[in-house]
Design an enzyme around this catalytic site. Structure first.
Site, PDB file in Angstrom:
ATOM      1  N   TYR A  53      -6.749  -4.827  -7.492  1.00  0.00           N
ATOM      2  CA  TYR A  53      -5.551  -5.587  -7.858  1.00  0.00           C
ATOM      3  C   TYR A  53      -5.422  -5.639  -9.382  1.00  0.00           C
ATOM      4  CZ  TYR A  53      -1.982  -9.210  -7.151  1.00  0.00           C
ATOM      5  OH  TYR A  53      -0.810  -9.925  -7.125  1.00  0.00           O
ATOM      6  N   ASN A 125       6.881 -13.270  -1.330  1.00  0.00           N
ATOM      7  CA  ASN A 125       7.865 -12.343  -0.766  1.00  0.00           C
ATOM      8  C   ASN A 125       9.319 -12.661  -1.129  1.00  0.00           C
ATOM      9  OD1 ASN A 125       5.868 -10.733   0.505  1.00  0.00           O
ATOM     10  ND2 ASN A 125       5.711 -12.245   2.143  1.00  0.00           N
ATOM     11  N   ASN A 151      10.863  -3.966   7.936  1.00  0.00           N
ATOM     12  CA  ASN A 151      10.410  -5.013   8.841  1.00  0.00           C
ATOM     13  C   ASN A 151       9.364  -5.920   8.207  1.00  0.00           C
ATOM     14  OD1 ASN A 151      10.253  -6.309  11.474  1.00  0.00           O
ATOM     15  ND2 ASN A 151       8.222  -5.379  11.642  1.00  0.00           N
ATOM     16  N   VAL A 154       8.916  -8.935   2.874  1.00  0.00           N
ATOM     17  CA  VAL A 154       9.784  -8.625   1.735  1.00  0.00           C
ATOM     18  C   VAL A 154      11.079  -7.979   2.228  1.00  0.00           C
ATOM     19  CG1 VAL A 154      10.061  -7.199  -0.331  1.00  0.00           C
ATOM     20  CG2 VAL A 154       7.941  -8.443   0.043  1.00  0.00           C
ATOM     21  N   ARG A 174       9.757   2.065  11.226  1.00  0.00           N
ATOM     22  CA  ARG A 174       8.943   3.094  11.880  1.00  0.00           C
ATOM     23  C   ARG A 174       9.061   3.073  13.396  1.00  0.00           C
ATOM     24  NH1 ARG A 174       3.095   2.002   9.594  1.00  0.00           N
ATOM     25  NH2 ARG A 174       3.836  -0.128   9.896  1.00  0.00           N
TER      26      ARG A 174
END
Length: 325
Positions: A53, A125, A151, A154, A174
């Protein structure tokens, strides 16, 4: 009190430990004590545990980027919130613990009747989605934005904020069963990823320009967005769910030409802009206009199962208040 600490970078399931740590001190002036209720397991938490990160704190350390909780005590001088208010923990304040003392600056009371599980997911988000829509391309009402990972949390917030701004969304998913679900929450065009998805998108929007693409997947999915964007479009990378390197045709970058940008809430210039979209998102949650599906909740003591579930997919929350009952 109970907490989850990162003791070694690498595999999150192995490096994270369920521990007892000292109770926090009483809040000093302009500080509050928060009793944490729910904390999501975010992809950013797992990236931090892996050592990949944007920050790398010294070990051992509690982790957790966001949470919701009740104010249990307030120090001298705190005026903006009071004991009993439900608030969001400040972003990246290491929330996988039962109680924590944080600065009161910037805190505000959340809608009292809103679902605390939904509120716990507001700090990352929603502002990500809102700022992705506003910080890179000056979109006017009626214009389109195209996104993959539609989906995801975010992605769902992109749809919600786009509706409030009069924007239209093209959403790549997907699985075919997600198409009616995202259409029901306001996705204008929802398509299943395939070798012909760029042609399908262009047929759906006609001659309308696609000036902004939002990439939360990386890998070949980045190239799909690039091929879909109009000349002089902007492609913004904000996550890498596939954990793959971007794959993009240099011809799209050269001849269109495209602008490539990156987004992270941790940049100081970004962090200063997150409060308004969080407040707006809280109202959307309270009114029932937005609801983010939660796959499961786990007590803090079962965080390993929760992390393993999060690695498989789905939005996972740690029920920290429930863990101590």
């Amino acid at each position: 009190m109970r907490a989850v600490q990162l003791t070694a970078y690498g595999n999150p399931v192995e490096g994270l430990k369920y521990v007892d740590i000292p109770e926090p001190d009483a809040p000093s002036p302009n500080q509050v004590l928060i009793g944490v209720e729910f904390s999501p397991i975010n992809p950013s938490d797992l990236l931090l545990a892996r050592g990949a990160y944007g920050i790398r704190p010294a070990l051992p350390t509690v982790i957790g980027n966001e949470a919701v909780g009740r104010i249990l005590a307030a120090g001298v001088g705190v005026k903006n919130v009071k004991v009993g208010d439900r608030v969001l923990a400040p972003l990246s304040s290491f929330t996988w613990r039962e109680r924590m003392v944080v600065p009161a600056d910037g805190l505000f009371a959340l809608p009292p009747d809103a679902d605390p599980q939904q509120l716990s997911m507001l700090a990352i988000n929603p502002p990500t989605a809102a700022l992705l829509l506003s910080e890179y391309v000056n979109l006017k009402p009626g214009e389109w934005v195209v996104q993959n990972a539609a989906n995801s949390a975010v992605g769902r917030w992109v749809i919600a904020f786009a509706k409030t701004r009069g924007l239209k969304t093209v959403n790549i998913v997907r699985r075919r069963e997600l198409v009616p679900e995202l259409q029901a929450i306001g996705g204008d065009v929802v398509v299943v990823d395939s070798p012909d998805v760029s042609k399908e998108i262009k047929a759906a929007v006609g001659n309308t320009e696609l000036r902004l693409g939002l990439d939360g997947v990386s890998g070949p999915a980045t190239g799909v967005l690039a091929s879909t964007l109009s000349p002089n479009g902007t492609l913004v990378s904000f996550a890498a769910m596939s954990e793959a390197r971007m794959s993009i045709s240099p011809l799209d970058v050269i001849f269109k030409p495209l602008t490539m940008r990156g987004f992270w809430l941790g940049h100081p210039e970004t962090a200063a802009k997150i409060a308004p979209p969080i407040a707006q998102a809280a109202e959307l949650i309270a009114s029932g206009r937005v609801h983010i599906p939660v796959a499961a909740t786990y007590p803090l003591s079962s965080f390993k199962e929760g992390v393993a579930h999060a690695l498989r997919g789905g939005k996972i929350l740690l029920d920290i208040a429930g863990s101590s009952k």
